[in-house]
Design an enzyme around this catalytic site. Structure first.
Site, mmCIF file in Angstrom:
data_model
loop_
_atom_site.group_PDB
_atom_site.id
_atom_site.type_symbol
_atom_site.label_atom_id
_atom_site.label_comp_id
_atom_site.label_asym_id
_atom_site.label_seq_id
_atom_site.Cartn_x
_atom_site.Cartn_y
_atom_site.Cartn_z
ATOM 1 N N LYS A 49 -34.573 -7.329 10.962
ATOM 2 C CA LYS A 49 -33.870 -7.280 9.508
ATOM 3 C C LYS A 49 -33.575 -6.447 8.632
ATOM 4 C CE LYS A 49 -36.700 -7.338 4.627
ATOM 5 N NZ LYS A 49 -37.686 -7.189 3.821
ATOM 6 N N ASP A 66 -34.593 -1.700 -0.290
ATOM 7 C CA ASP A 66 -35.750 -3.214 -0.905
ATOM 8 C C ASP A 66 -36.806 -3.021 -2.171
ATOM 9 O OD1 ASP A 66 -36.486 -6.027 -1.687
ATOM 10 O OD2 ASP A 66 -38.294 -5.602 -0.391
ATOM 11 N N LYS A 79 -39.970 -4.640 -7.881
ATOM 12 C CA LYS A 79 -41.185 -3.944 -7.868
ATOM 13 C C LYS A 79 -41.000 -3.268 -8.582
ATOM 14 C CE LYS A 79 -40.524 -4.807 -2.189
ATOM 15 N NZ LYS A 79 -41.506 -4.929 -2.186
ATOM 16 N N ASP A 89 -36.830 -0.528 5.259
ATOM 17 C CA ASP A 89 -37.189 -1.753 5.302
ATOM 18 C C ASP A 89 -35.794 -2.413 6.172
ATOM 19 O OD1 ASP A 89 -38.352 -4.447 4.901
ATOM 20 O OD2 ASP A 89 -37.288 -5.360 2.874
ATOM 21 N N ASP A 92 -38.039 -10.618 -4.453
ATOM 22 C CA ASP A 92 -38.435 -9.462 -4.106
ATOM 23 C C ASP A 92 -38.767 -10.632 -2.232
ATOM 24 O OD1 ASP A 92 -39.329 -7.152 -2.636
ATOM 25 O OD2 ASP A 92 -41.503 -7.336 -3.647
ATOM 26 N N GLU A 130 -37.147 -11.861 -0.202
ATOM 27 C CA GLU A 130 -35.556 -11.634 0.228
ATOM 28 C C GLU A 130 -34.852 -11.700 1.863
ATOM 29 O OE1 GLU A 130 -36.953 -9.266 -0.475
ATOM 30 O OE2 GLU A 130 -36.363 -7.721 1.381
ATOM 31 N N ARG A 184 -36.914 -13.122 3.822
ATOM 32 C CA ARG A 184 -36.581 -14.495 4.696
ATOM 33 C C ARG A 184 -35.352 -15.039 4.149
ATOM 34 N NH1 ARG A 184 -41.294 -16.264 1.730
ATOM 35 N NH2 ARG A 184 -42.027 -14.153 1.670
HETATM 36 N N1 BES Z 1 -39.737 -6.120 2.199
HETATM 37 C C1 BES Z 1 -41.147 -6.262 1.733
HETATM 38 C C2 BES Z 1 -42.409 -6.576 3.297
HETATM 39 C C3 BES Z 1 -43.051 -4.915 2.207
HETATM 40 C C4 BES Z 1 -43.915 -4.806 1.857
HETATM 41 C C5 BES Z 1 -42.687 -4.640 3.821
HETATM 42 C C6 BES Z 1 -44.754 -3.620 1.665
HETATM 43 C C7 BES Z 1 -43.783 -2.865 3.915
HETATM 44 C C8 BES Z 1 -44.476 -2.603 2.628
HETATM 45 C C9 BES Z 1 -40.840 -7.490 1.428
HETATM 46 O O1 BES Z 1 -38.904 -7.568 1.068
HETATM 47 C C10 BES Z 1 -41.070 -8.345 0.343
HETATM 48 O O2 BES Z 1 -40.528 -7.456 -1.052
HETATM 49 N N2 BES Z 1 -42.246 -9.178 0.118
HETATM 50 C C11 BES Z 1 -43.185 -10.204 -0.568
HETATM 51 C C12 BES Z 1 -42.696 -11.256 -0.989
HETATM 52 C C13 BES Z 1 -42.987 -12.153 -1.501
HETATM 53 C C14 BES Z 1 -42.841 -11.817 -3.510
HETATM 54 C C15 BES Z 1 -43.384 -13.279 -1.518
HETATM 55 C C16 BES Z 1 -44.379 -9.685 -0.733
HETATM 56 O O3 BES Z 1 -45.137 -9.435 0.070
HETATM 57 O O4 BES Z 1 -44.905 -8.888 -1.723
HETATM 58 ZN ZN ZN Z 2 -38.068 -6.727 1.976
HETATM 59 MN MN MN Z 3 -39.009 -7.900 -0.661
#
Ligand code: BES
Ligand code: ZN
Ligand code: MN
Length: 496
Positions: free
Chosen positions: A266, A271, A278, A289, A348, A350, A352
């Site tokens: 990724k 992000d 966020k 990220d 968010d 993104e 996947r």
């Molecule tokens: N990059 C984040 C995941 C992340 C969170 C990485 C904390 C490192 C530390 C990812 O893109 C994300 O925002 N995921 C969301 C998904 C949700 C909206 C289903 C999450 O995990 O909150």
């Molecule tokens: Zn992310």
């Molecule tokens: Mn995200």
């Protein structure tokens, strides 16, 4: 720092400091017994009086310039933990703590004697671990600090080996250096702020690796991706003014015609969450990220430098995830390269989306195995903390190979279930899929989402959201980017 391997007596080799290791609860023997005698029994006394016991990461310094004529000015004894509980990581840790302790004293030339008989390691293995631990521990990221004229830097580490072991120790130290350097490149990329680590700059890193090791590099531009139908990846990219770069590196070290291993990382260089933005607190961390992307580029560099006899393809879908007038919105529908439609519930989620198109693209290679690695879910941080990588996959053989590589590299993985019921949560009302399946088991549902794009490939997914960043400072992992995944992937590829 230069690393040398030499046959000889460490106590008769001139240096600013010599490092000798001791197992917990053992009395000085061999070289340590000699050193103890020269120091008038000071080591034994320190052990008897409980000042030092040989616990992992423990150090004890002796300064007596006259004790070792023609040899080291100082002696640093470092703990390896209990012999019966020895793990290769104790060696990396000992190398890391001792190198950083001696750097702090502003020394230049240090020597270390490789402990023998540790956990059945041969000279190659010990030298490799020692070189890895020392170089990884000494890593700094200071390009944004004012230049320090008094900067402390070790010049040379000489590993003293027995005469018979010298050639194999040399090989091990060389391998350790290549691996550590690749981890440090990944760390540099990850630590670099997003205004400097754009998708274009990431592609530039890939170009340097390709040039250095004569690899094939393809960078797909936005137009190319449009033609391929990568609607999910481009949907994420649509919010940013930075052009997306879909990076592909190919290494052929195995039999020609043998199907390659594909690693997918990724590459979200920042992000923000996009329109589903966020909270601002801690958002600066989201420069990491792209840690999965950095890991696959680092692993590619190491594999090429080590000339491993494998065929390997690294893929990094790189882009920013930002809100703007052209950004994806909740409710939007995108179509991935395999034709599946996805309703965006949260912009968010993104990671996947970019990985789905990258996994579709990976199928072109008819790979023997695919490993994707991503800072994918906050839920993985909650489930496993910073100690284990979340692992999901569709093949028990590959899963156990990755697990074994995790133990050997001490980048440990923990398997999560992949039952089909979890996919139900990801099914769309008006589309094939939606990109969020609710709060429950969010790491697993993200994995199930990815599985919809792997076709019949043998596949493992690694979630490094909790393990990519170091908060505390550890023996060979300074605060900041850990470079997680490089050593794990290299270890896996060395074992196949
Ligand atoms: N990059 C984040 C995941 C992340 C969170 C990485 C904390 C490192 C530390 C990812 O893109 C994300 O925002 N995921 C969301 C998904 C949700 C909206 C289903 C999450 O995990 O909150
Ligand atoms: Zn992310
Ligand atoms: Mn995200």
């Amino acid at each position: 720092m230069e690393i040398k391997v030499k046959a000889g007596d460490i106590l008769a080799t001139k240096s600013d400091a010599a490092i000798l290791a001791l197992f917990e609860g053992e009395k000085p023997s061999g070289m340590l017994a000699k050193a103890d005698k020269a120091l008038g029994g000071a080591i034994s006394r320190a052990i008897e009086q409980g000042e030092f016991s040989g616990k992992a990461d423990e150090t004890l310094m002796f300064r007596d310039g006259k004790a070792f004529p023609g040899g080291p000015d100082r002696l640093l004894v470092v703990g390896l933990g209990k012999k019966g509980k020895f793990s290769p990581d104790n060696m990396r840790r000992a190398a890391g703590v001792s190198a950083t302790a001696l750097r702090a004293l502003n020394l230049r030339e240090i020597t270390a004697s490789l402990p023998d008989g540790a956990g059945g390691l041969d000279a190659t293995g010990s030298a490799r671990l020692w070189a890895e631990g020392a170089l990884l521990g000494l890593y700094t990221f200071d390009r944004f600090k004012a230049p320090d004229p008094k900067k402390k830097e070790l010049k040379r580490l000489t590993l003293l080996a027995g005469r018979d072991d010298e050639p194999s120790a040399k090989k091990g130290a060389e391998a350790g250096r290549k691996i550590a350097e690749a981890v440090c490149v990944a760390r540099d990329m990850i630590n670099t702020p997003a205004n400097e680590m754009t998708p274009t700059v990431m592609a530039g890193y890939a170009k340097n690796i390709a040039r250095e090791h004569k690899l094939k590099l393809k960078v797909l531009e936005k137009d190319d991706c449009e033609k391929l139908g990568m609607g999910a990846y481009l949907g994420v990219a649509s919010g940013s003014v930075q052009p997306p770069k879909f990076i592909i590196l190919e290494y052929r070290g195995g039999k020609s015609g043998a199907s390659p291993t594909v690693i997918v990382g990724k590459g979200i260089t920042f992000d923000s969450g996009g329109i589903s933005i966020k909270p601002s607190e801690g958002m600066e961390k989201m420069k990491y990220d792209m840690a999965g992307g950095a890991a696959v580029l680092g692993a590619m560099q190491a594999v090429a430098a080590l000339k491993l006899p494998v065929n390997l393809v690294a893929i990094v879908p790189a882009t920013e995830n930002l809100p703007s007038g052209s950004a994806l919105k909740p409710g939007d529908v995108v179509r991935a390269m395999n034709g599946k439609t996805i309703e965006i519930i949260s912009t968010d989620a993104e990671g996947r989306l970019v990985l789905s198109d990258a996994l579709c693209y990976a199928q072109k290679y008819k790979p023997r195995a695919v490993i994707d690695i991503a800072t994918l879910t906050g839920a993985c941080v909650i489930a496993l903390g910073d100690l284990a990588i979340g692992m999901m996959g569709n093949n028990d053989g590959l899963i156990s190979e990755v697990r074994a590589a995790g133990e050997a590299s001490s980048e440990r993985v923990w398997e999560l279930p992949m039952w089909d019921e979890y996919l139900e949560r990801m099914k769309g009302d008006v589309t094939d899929l939606k990109n969020v399946g609710g709060r429950q088991a969010a790491t697993v549902t993200a994995g199930k989402f990815l599985q919809e794009f792997v076709g019949d490939m043998t596949w493992v997914h690694l979630d490094i959201a909790g393990t990519a960043w170091e908060e505390k400072n550890r023996p060979y992992i300074p605060k900041g980017a850990r470079g997680t995944g490089v050593r794990l992937i290299v270890e896996y590829l060395m074992a196949i």
